[in-house]
Design a protein around this motif. Sequence first.
Motif, PDB file in Angstrom:
ATOM      1  N   ARG A 177      34.749  12.217  11.457  1.00 39.57           N
ATOM      2  CA  ARG A 177      34.787  12.986  12.707  1.00 39.57           C
ATOM      3  C   ARG A 177      33.393  13.521  12.995  1.00 39.57           C
ATOM      4  O   ARG A 177      32.848  14.288  12.195  1.00 39.57           O
ATOM      5  CB  ARG A 177      35.788  14.146  12.601  1.00 39.57           C
ATOM      6  N   ASP A 178      32.833  13.097  14.105  1.00 41.36           N
ATOM      7  CA  ASP A 178      31.462  13.460  14.446  1.00 41.36           C
ATOM      8  C   ASP A 178      31.385  14.022  15.858  1.00 41.36           C
ATOM      9  O   ASP A 178      32.118  13.585  16.757  1.00 41.36           O
ATOM     10  CB  ASP A 178      30.544  12.238  14.349  1.00 41.36           C
ATOM     11  N   LEU A 179      30.485  14.964  16.034  1.00 39.29           N
ATOM     12  CA  LEU A 179      30.122  15.482  17.357  1.00 39.29           C
ATOM     13  C   LEU A 179      28.687  15.053  17.639  1.00 39.29           C
ATOM     14  O   LEU A 179      27.758  15.505  16.956  1.00 39.29           O
ATOM     15  CB  LEU A 179      30.239  17.009  17.412  1.00 39.29           C
ATOM     16  N   TRP A 180      28.539  14.176  18.597  1.00 41.20           N
ATOM     17  CA  TRP A 180      27.205  13.699  18.960  1.00 41.20           C
ATOM     18  C   TRP A 180      26.907  14.142  20.392  1.00 41.20           C
ATOM     19  O   TRP A 180      27.743  13.948  21.294  1.00 41.20           O
ATOM     20  CB  TRP A 180      27.125  12.177  18.868  1.00 41.20           C
ATOM     21  N   THR A 181      25.724  14.681  20.583  1.00 39.50           N
ATOM     22  CA  THR A 181      25.300  15.112  21.908  1.00 39.50           C
ATOM     23  C   THR A 181      24.187  14.201  22.404  1.00 39.50           C
ATOM     24  O   THR A 181      23.175  14.012  21.722  1.00 39.50           O
ATOM     25  CB  THR A 181      24.810  16.575  21.886  1.00 39.50           C
ATOM     26  N   PHE A 182      24.396  13.654  23.585  1.00 41.96           N
ATOM     27  CA  PHE A 182      23.416  12.773  24.224  1.00 41.96           C
ATOM     28  C   PHE A 182      22.750  13.529  25.377  1.00 41.96           C
ATOM     29  O   PHE A 182      23.404  14.308  26.078  1.00 41.96           O
ATOM     30  CB  PHE A 182      24.079  11.505  24.755  1.00 41.96           C
ATOM     31  N   SER A 183      21.488  13.276  25.591  1.00 39.01           N
ATOM     32  CA  SER A 183      20.764  13.974  26.655  1.00 39.01           C
ATOM     33  C   SER A 183      19.916  12.992  27.460  1.00 39.01           C
ATOM     34  O   SER A 183      19.534  11.917  26.967  1.00 39.01           O
ATOM     35  CB  SER A 183      19.867  15.079  26.080  1.00 39.01           C
ATOM     36  N   ARG A 184      19.645  13.394  28.689  1.00 36.00           N
ATOM     37  CA  ARG A 184      18.790  12.590  29.568  1.00 36.00           C
ATOM     38  C   ARG A 184      18.197  13.476  30.651  1.00 36.00           C
ATOM     39  O   ARG A 184      18.891  14.338  31.206  1.00 36.00           O
ATOM     40  CB  ARG A 184      19.591  11.460  30.221  1.00 36.00           C
ATOM     41  N   ASP A 185      16.920  13.251  30.935  1.00 37.65           N
ATOM     42  CA  ASP A 185      16.269  13.903  32.069  1.00 37.65           C
ATOM     43  C   ASP A 185      16.633  13.111  33.323  1.00 37.65           C
ATOM     44  O   ASP A 185      16.236  11.944  33.463  1.00 37.65           O
ATOM     45  CB  ASP A 185      14.753  13.934  31.865  1.00 37.65           C
ATOM     46  N   LEU A 186      17.401  13.723  34.217  1.00 41.48           N
ATOM     47  CA  LEU A 186      17.909  13.006  35.387  1.00 41.48           C
ATOM     48  C   LEU A 186      16.814  12.635  36.379  1.00 41.48           C
ATOM     49  O   LEU A 186      17.048  11.798  37.259  1.00 41.48           O
ATOM     50  CB  LEU A 186      18.976  13.852  36.093  1.00 41.48           C
TER      51      LEU A 186
END
Length: 240
Positions: A216-225
């Motif tokens: 069970r993993d919590l992964w956060t993805f990000s991007r500069d829009l």
Amino acid sequence: MDRHSKATFAGHVRVIVEIVIVAMIAAFLGLRLYSVLGRRPEQNEEPVRRRIEQPDPQGAARPMAPRLPEAMATPANRLAPPVPETRDFDADAEPGIRAIIAADRRFDVGLFMAGAKSAYGMVLEAFWRGNRSELKALCDGDVFAGFADALDAREAAGETLDARLIRIEEARIVGAELTGSTARVTVRFIADIATVTRNAQGQVVAGSLNDAIESRDLWTFSRDLTSRDPDWLLDETDEA
């Protein structure tokens, strides 16, 4: 006049009579069509088109399209981003998803989730193989540093890792936010993974490829829009 001539003459007469009858029928039909389509209606008549368009006052009322309440008809609400059709997210994540869609109309939850699942497998595979260059392309600086430290420790111990992603049981957005122009989306992954760790002599010291373990993993993805780069980077990992 012989018998053959009489028969021929009778045939001609019959043809002429038939032509005259057909012409009379055509003229009659033409007059009837003109009486219906070729003249304006009398004072006590009603055009056909109006009879179709006007409802029967004694008949059932036609259903009307529902009107939005005044509060919902304001320009601000009309321009509000639509609720995504997919339900691959928790209710707490919806405000953040709406904010991201408002900032980037190309953002699609379904496509994002497909990419997140693919990225999950790619990052794990790159880590298991020890491929630092691939990890660096998929992760931001902090996450890559964490993976690199783990690879350094594994190599220093002389251990090798053999692992398999059996299946992703669930992938669900549990958080989303927009800070400035940076969007961050947190996904909870529940997956079955089989791993085997071997020491420098090739002996199994942990795990089994025959027994998958739920991860069970919590992964956060990000991007500069505002960036032209469409890729999202993994910028945080945690246990769910």
